[in-house]
Design a protein around this motif. Structure first.
Motif, PDB file in Angstrom:
ATOM      1  N   ARG A 224       0.804  -1.220   0.000  1.00  0.00           N
ATOM      2  CA  ARG A 224       0.000   0.000   0.000  1.00  0.00           C
ATOM      3  C   ARG A 224       0.840   1.276   0.000  1.00  0.00           C
ATOM      4  O   ARG A 224       0.558   2.195  -0.779  1.00  0.00           O
ATOM      5  CB  ARG A 224      -0.952  -0.001   1.206  1.00  0.00           C
ATOM      6  CG  ARG A 224      -1.957   1.134   1.194  1.00  0.00           C
ATOM      7  CD  ARG A 224      -2.977   0.960   2.319  1.00  0.00           C
ATOM      8  NE  ARG A 224      -4.043   1.942   2.223  1.00  0.00           N
ATOM      9  CZ  ARG A 224      -4.019   3.132   2.814  1.00  0.00           C
ATOM     10  NH1 ARG A 224      -2.968   3.457   3.548  1.00  0.00           N
ATOM     11  NH2 ARG A 224      -5.027   3.968   2.680  1.00  0.00           N
ATOM     12  N   PRO A 225       1.874   1.402   0.843  1.00  0.00           N
ATOM     13  CA  PRO A 225       2.681   2.630   0.797  1.00  0.00           C
ATOM     14  C   PRO A 225       3.341   2.844  -0.554  1.00  0.00           C
ATOM     15  O   PRO A 225       3.375   3.975  -1.062  1.00  0.00           O
ATOM     16  CB  PRO A 225       3.717   2.417   1.904  1.00  0.00           C
ATOM     17  CG  PRO A 225       3.119   1.408   2.806  1.00  0.00           C
ATOM     18  CD  PRO A 225       2.315   0.500   1.935  1.00  0.00           C
ATOM     19  N   VAL A 226       3.858   1.782  -1.165  1.00  0.00           N
ATOM     20  CA  VAL A 226       4.536   1.925  -2.452  1.00  0.00           C
ATOM     21  C   VAL A 226       3.524   2.209  -3.564  1.00  0.00           C
ATOM     22  O   VAL A 226       3.819   2.955  -4.506  1.00  0.00           O
ATOM     23  CB  VAL A 226       5.370   0.674  -2.761  1.00  0.00           C
ATOM     24  CG1 VAL A 226       6.051   0.797  -4.117  1.00  0.00           C
ATOM     25  CG2 VAL A 226       6.416   0.458  -1.678  1.00  0.00           C
ATOM     26  N   PHE A 227       2.337   1.628  -3.463  1.00  0.00           N
ATOM     27  CA  PHE A 227       1.266   1.958  -4.405  1.00  0.00           C
ATOM     28  C   PHE A 227       1.021   3.466  -4.387  1.00  0.00           C
ATOM     29  O   PHE A 227       0.946   4.125  -5.444  1.00  0.00           O
ATOM     30  CB  PHE A 227      -0.006   1.193  -4.019  1.00  0.00           C
ATOM     31  CG  PHE A 227      -1.130   1.292  -5.014  1.00  0.00           C
ATOM     32  CD1 PHE A 227      -1.748   2.499  -5.279  1.00  0.00           C
ATOM     33  CD2 PHE A 227      -1.580   0.159  -5.674  1.00  0.00           C
ATOM     34  CE1 PHE A 227      -2.792   2.590  -6.189  1.00  0.00           C
ATOM     35  CE2 PHE A 227      -2.625   0.232  -6.596  1.00  0.00           C
ATOM     36  CZ  PHE A 227      -3.238   1.462  -6.853  1.00  0.00           C
ATOM     37  N   THR A 228       0.900   4.029  -3.180  1.00  0.00           N
ATOM     38  CA  THR A 228       0.636   5.464  -3.040  1.00  0.00           C
ATOM     39  C   THR A 228       1.802   6.296  -3.536  1.00  0.00           C
ATOM     40  O   THR A 228       1.612   7.310  -4.225  1.00  0.00           O
ATOM     41  CB  THR A 228       0.346   5.793  -1.565  1.00  0.00           C
ATOM     42  OG1 THR A 228      -0.733   4.983  -1.093  1.00  0.00           O
ATOM     43  CG2 THR A 228      -0.014   7.248  -1.400  1.00  0.00           C
ATOM     44  N   ILE A 229       3.025   5.875  -3.205  1.00  0.00           N
ATOM     45  CA  ILE A 229       4.208   6.609  -3.655  1.00  0.00           C
ATOM     46  C   ILE A 229       4.286   6.616  -5.182  1.00  0.00           C
ATOM     47  O   ILE A 229       4.543   7.654  -5.811  1.00  0.00           O
ATOM     48  CB  ILE A 229       5.485   5.985  -3.054  1.00  0.00           C
ATOM     49  CG1 ILE A 229       5.530   6.225  -1.549  1.00  0.00           C
ATOM     50  CG2 ILE A 229       6.734   6.561  -3.714  1.00  0.00           C
ATOM     51  CD1 ILE A 229       6.652   5.477  -0.847  1.00  0.00           C
ATOM     52  N   THR A 230       4.067   5.465  -5.789  1.00  0.00           N
ATOM     53  CA  THR A 230       4.151   5.345  -7.241  1.00  0.00           C
ATOM     54  C   THR A 230       3.154   6.255  -7.933  1.00  0.00           C
ATOM     55  O   THR A 230       3.513   7.045  -8.824  1.00  0.00           O
ATOM     56  CB  THR A 230       3.897   3.879  -7.657  1.00  0.00           C
ATOM     57  OG1 THR A 230       4.948   3.061  -7.140  1.00  0.00           O
ATOM     58  CG2 THR A 230       3.855   3.746  -9.164  1.00  0.00           C
ATOM     59  N   ALA A 231       1.880   6.152  -7.530  1.00  0.00           N
ATOM     60  CA  ALA A 231       0.841   6.950  -8.175  1.00  0.00           C
ATOM     61  C   ALA A 231       1.045   8.440  -7.935  1.00  0.00           C
ATOM     62  O   ALA A 231       0.892   9.262  -8.856  1.00  0.00           O
ATOM     63  CB  ALA A 231      -0.533   6.511  -7.678  1.00  0.00           C
ATOM     64  N   SER A 232       1.413   8.817  -6.710  1.00  0.00           N
ATOM     65  CA  SER A 232       1.574  10.237  -6.397  1.00  0.00           C
ATOM     66  C   SER A 232       2.779  10.840  -7.110  1.00  0.00           C
ATOM     67  O   SER A 232       2.732  12.012  -7.530  1.00  0.00           O
ATOM     68  CB  SER A 232       1.698  10.434  -4.885  1.00  0.00           C
ATOM     69  OG  SER A 232       2.807   9.725  -4.371  1.00  0.00           O
ATOM     70  N   MET A 233       3.855  10.082  -7.272  1.00  0.00           N
ATOM     71  CA  MET A 233       5.028  10.607  -7.983  1.00  0.00           C
ATOM     72  C   MET A 233       4.701  10.882  -9.443  1.00  0.00           C
ATOM     73  O   MET A 233       5.076  11.930  -9.993  1.00  0.00           O
ATOM     74  CB  MET A 233       6.198   9.626  -7.878  1.00  0.00           C
ATOM     75  CG  MET A 233       6.868   9.590  -6.535  1.00  0.00           C
ATOM     76  SD  MET A 233       8.406   8.639  -6.545  1.00  0.00           S
ATOM     77  CE  MET A 233       9.436   9.683  -7.557  1.00  0.00           C
ATOM     78  N   ILE A 234       4.011   9.960 -10.089  1.00  0.00           N
ATOM     79  CA  ILE A 234       3.637  10.178 -11.489  1.00  0.00           C
ATOM     80  C   ILE A 234       2.710  11.381 -11.606  1.00  0.00           C
ATOM     81  O   ILE A 234       2.857  12.212 -12.522  1.00  0.00           O
ATOM     82  CB  ILE A 234       2.963   8.923 -12.070  1.00  0.00           C
ATOM     83  CG1 ILE A 234       3.921   7.733 -12.023  1.00  0.00           C
ATOM     84  CG2 ILE A 234       2.519   9.164 -13.512  1.00  0.00           C
ATOM     85  CD1 ILE A 234       3.285   6.414 -12.454  1.00  0.00           C
ATOM     86  N   ALA A 235       1.753  11.495 -10.674  1.00  0.00           N
ATOM     87  CA  ALA A 235       0.787  12.592 -10.737  1.00  0.00           C
ATOM     88  C   ALA A 235       1.448  13.936 -10.448  1.00  0.00           C
ATOM     89  O   ALA A 235       1.276  14.902 -11.206  1.00  0.00           O
ATOM     90  CB  ALA A 235      -0.343  12.332  -9.747  1.00  0.00           C
ATOM     91  N   VAL A 236       2.217  14.022  -9.352  1.00  0.00           N
ATOM     92  CA  VAL A 236       2.802  15.300  -8.936  1.00  0.00           C
ATOM     93  C   VAL A 236       3.827  15.801  -9.949  1.00  0.00           C
ATOM     94  O   VAL A 236       3.766  16.950 -10.410  1.00  0.00           O
ATOM     95  CB  VAL A 236       3.439  15.161  -7.541  1.00  0.00           C
ATOM     96  CG1 VAL A 236       4.252  16.409  -7.196  1.00  0.00           C
ATOM     97  CG2 VAL A 236       2.364  14.921  -6.492  1.00  0.00           C
ATOM     98  N   PHE A 237       4.772  14.946 -10.316  1.00  0.00           N
ATOM     99  CA  PHE A 237       5.802  15.388 -11.260  1.00  0.00           C
ATOM    100  C   PHE A 237       5.238  15.524 -12.671  1.00  0.00           C
ATOM    101  O   PHE A 237       5.780  16.282 -13.479  1.00  0.00           O
ATOM    102  CB  PHE A 237       6.986  14.429 -11.227  1.00  0.00           C
ATOM    103  CG  PHE A 237       7.824  14.570  -9.990  1.00  0.00           C
ATOM    104  CD1 PHE A 237       8.731  15.611  -9.872  1.00  0.00           C
ATOM    105  CD2 PHE A 237       7.693  13.684  -8.938  1.00  0.00           C
ATOM    106  CE1 PHE A 237       9.508  15.754  -8.719  1.00  0.00           C
ATOM    107  CE2 PHE A 237       8.454  13.812  -7.793  1.00  0.00           C
ATOM    108  CZ  PHE A 237       9.361  14.860  -7.677  1.00  0.00           C
ATOM    109  N   GLY A 238       4.156  14.807 -12.964  1.00  0.00           N
ATOM    110  CA  GLY A 238       3.503  15.009 -14.250  1.00  0.00           C
ATOM    111  C   GLY A 238       2.931  16.411 -14.361  1.00  0.00           C
ATOM    112  O   GLY A 238       3.062  17.078 -15.394  1.00  0.00           O
ATOM    113  N   VAL A 239       2.290  16.891 -13.299  1.00  0.00           N
ATOM    114  CA  VAL A 239       1.743  18.241 -13.287  1.00  0.00           C
ATOM    115  C   VAL A 239       2.866  19.280 -13.262  1.00  0.00           C
ATOM    116  O   VAL A 239       2.788  20.320 -13.948  1.00  0.00           O
ATOM    117  CB  VAL A 239       0.805  18.425 -12.082  1.00  0.00           C
ATOM    118  CG1 VAL A 239       0.371  19.885 -11.947  1.00  0.00           C
ATOM    119  CG2 VAL A 239      -0.418  17.529 -12.213  1.00  0.00           C
TER     120      VAL A 239
END
Length: 376
Positions: A157-172
Motif C-alpha cells: 500500500r505505501p509503495v502503491f501510493t508513492i508510485t501513483a503520487s510521484m507520477i501525478a505530482v511530477f507530471g503536473v
C-alpha cells in the motif's frame, strides 16, 4: 425481536424437575415428531436474517464454540481470497491500478508530441530532443530497482501510493518547469514513479481469486491501451488549434497549450492516487509474511463486507489466516515459495535470490518473459 423473546425463556429458565422431564419428553415425542428443540431452531434460522440482532447472535454463538473447543480454525490465504469471490472490492482495486497503467502509457507517449514542440520553443539540438524521449525510461529503470524491493519491505500500500503520487505530482510539475534541465529532472522523476508500477499490479493479483486472476490481470493491460488512445485525443484538443485566438491568448499569458496538454495527461494518475489512498488496503499476503495474521483477517473481513458478504459468516470468530504451503519445496533451490511468513525471513536458506530465476524450475519462464518484453 418477537422470535427472540419467544425462545429467550428456554435459555434462562431453571432446569425442569426430573419427575416432569419424562412426561415432557413423551409429549414432545408424541405431538412434535420430527421437530427440533427451539434452541436448535434458533441456531438454524438465525443465519437467514440480516438484522443487527441476528448478526450479534451468530457472533456470540461462534465465540461460545471457540471457547468450548479452544482451537483456532486455520484458513489458507488462497482459500480465503476464493471465499471473497470477485466483487466490488476487487473492481475498485482494478480501476485504481489500471489508471496507473493508463497514466504510464500517457506519460510516455506524450513525449512524442512535447519533443517536437519544445525543440522549436527552446531551440533544442537533436541530441537534446532525443534525451527528452529517453529520460523517462532511465528513471523507470532506477525506479524499478528501488520501489519494487521496497514493496516487499514496507508493504504494497505505501509503495502503491508513492508510485501513483510521484507520477501525478511530477507530471503536473512538468507544465511549470522554466528550462530544459529542470524539465529533464522532472521527467526523470516521472519515470522513477513509472518504475514502481509492478507494485499496483502485484496488489491487484494478490486480492483476486485464482479462478479470476488471469482474466483480471489482462483487463489491467486494457487501461494501457486506452491511455495510448487518449493521448492523441488530448493533443488534438489542446495542441491542434494553435491558430485559435484562445490559445494565442494563453501563450501571451505564459501558459502555452502544451502545458495544458501535460496537465490533462496527468489526470488519470491523480484519480488513481486518491483511489489508492481511500480504497486500496494493505495486501493480506504481505501482512502474513510479517506475521500480522490478525491484521490480515481484518482486511479480508472488510473486503468481504464490500463484496456484499457477511464478514463474520465468511470468516467466523476463531479463524486464523495462514500461508501454509500446499506444494513441496523447489528441489532445485530448496526454497519453499509458498511458505512465506516469519520462517522465511528468519531462515536465510529460505530467502529467494535473483539467480533463482535461472534455476531449472524458473529458467523457461524467465527466458520467455524476457523475450516478450524485449519484443515489446
Amino acid at each position: 425481536m418477537t422470535w427472540v423473546n419467544a425462545f429467550l425463556p428456554s435459555f434462562i429458565s431453571p432446569s425442569p424437575d426430573p419427575s416432569s422431564s419424562t412426561t415432557t419428553e413423551a409429549n414432545a415425542d408424541g405431538n412434535n415428531s420430527g421437530r427440533s428443540h427451539p434452541a436448535m431452531e434458533l441456531c438454524s434460522t438465525s443465519t437467514h436474517y440480516q438484522t443487527e440482532a441476528e448478526t450479534v447472535s451468530v457472533s456470540v454463538s461462534s465465540k461460545k464454540e471457540e471457547s468450548s473447543n479452544g482451537n483456532l480454525v486455520d484458513i489458507n490465504i488462497d482459500d480465503a481470497i476464493e471465499r471473497l469471490g470477485m466483487g466490488k472490492f476487487q473492481w475498485e482495486i482494478l480501476f485504481a491500478a489500471g489508471l496507473c497503467f493508463a497514466a504510464d502509457a500517457m506519460e510516455v507517449l506524450l513525449l512524442s508530441f512535447l519533443a517536437v514542440i519544445l525543440k522549436v520553443e527552446w531551440s533544442l539540438e537533436e541530441h537534446q530532443t532525443d534525451t527528452i524521449l529517453s529520460i523517462v525510461f532511465a528513471g523507470a529503470m532506477v525506479g524499478t530497482l528501488v520501489l519494487s524491493p521496497l514493496g516487499d519491505i514496507v508493504g504494497r500500500r505505501p509503495v502503491f501510493t508513492i508510485t501513483a503520487s510521484m507520477i501525478a505530482v511530477f507530471g503536473v510539475l512538468t507544465a511549470f518547469v522554466p528550462d530544459y534541465k529542470t524539465f529533464l529532472f522532472v521527467r526523470f522523476m516521472v519515470g522513477f514513479g513509472v518504475g514502481g508500477l509492478t507494485v499496483p499490479f502485484d496488489t491487484l493479483a494478490e486480492f483476486v481469486p485464482t479462478s479470476h486472476r488471469g482474466t483480471n490481470l489482462l483487463y489491467i493491460e486494457l487501461f494501457w491501451t486506452c491511455g495510448t488512445m487518449l493521448v492523441p485525443v488530448a493533443a488534438w484538443w489542446t495542441l491542434g488549434h494553435d491558430d485559435n485566438d484562445e490559445n494565442s491568448n494563453e501563450e501571451e499569458q505564459g501558459f502555452a497549450p502544451w502545458k495544458s496538454f501535460v496537465i490533462l495527461c496527468s489526470i488519470p494518475c491523480i484519480i488513481s492516487t486518491i483511489m489508492g489512498i481511500l480504497l486500496v488496503p494493505e495486501s493480506p499476503r504481505w501482512l502474513l509474511t510479517q506475521g500480522k495474521h490478525d491484521k490480515a483477517l481484518d482486511i479480508l473481513r472488510i473486503a468481504a463486507h464490500r463484496n456484499g458478504l457477511n464478514a463474520y459468516a465468511t470468516f467466523p470468530e476463531g479463524t486464523r489466516i495462514t500461508d501454509k504451503s500446499h506444494h513441496p519445496p523447489d528441489s532445485s533451490t530448496g526454497y519453499d515459495y509458498d511458505c512465506g511468513g516469519a520462517a522465511a525471513t528468519k531462515n536465510k536458506k529460505n530467502t529467494p535470490l535473483w539467480y533463482d530465476l535461472f534455476s531449472p524450475r524458473w529458467l523457461k519462464i524467465t527466458l520467455l518473459l524476457w523475450g516478450v518484453w524485449f519484443g515489446f
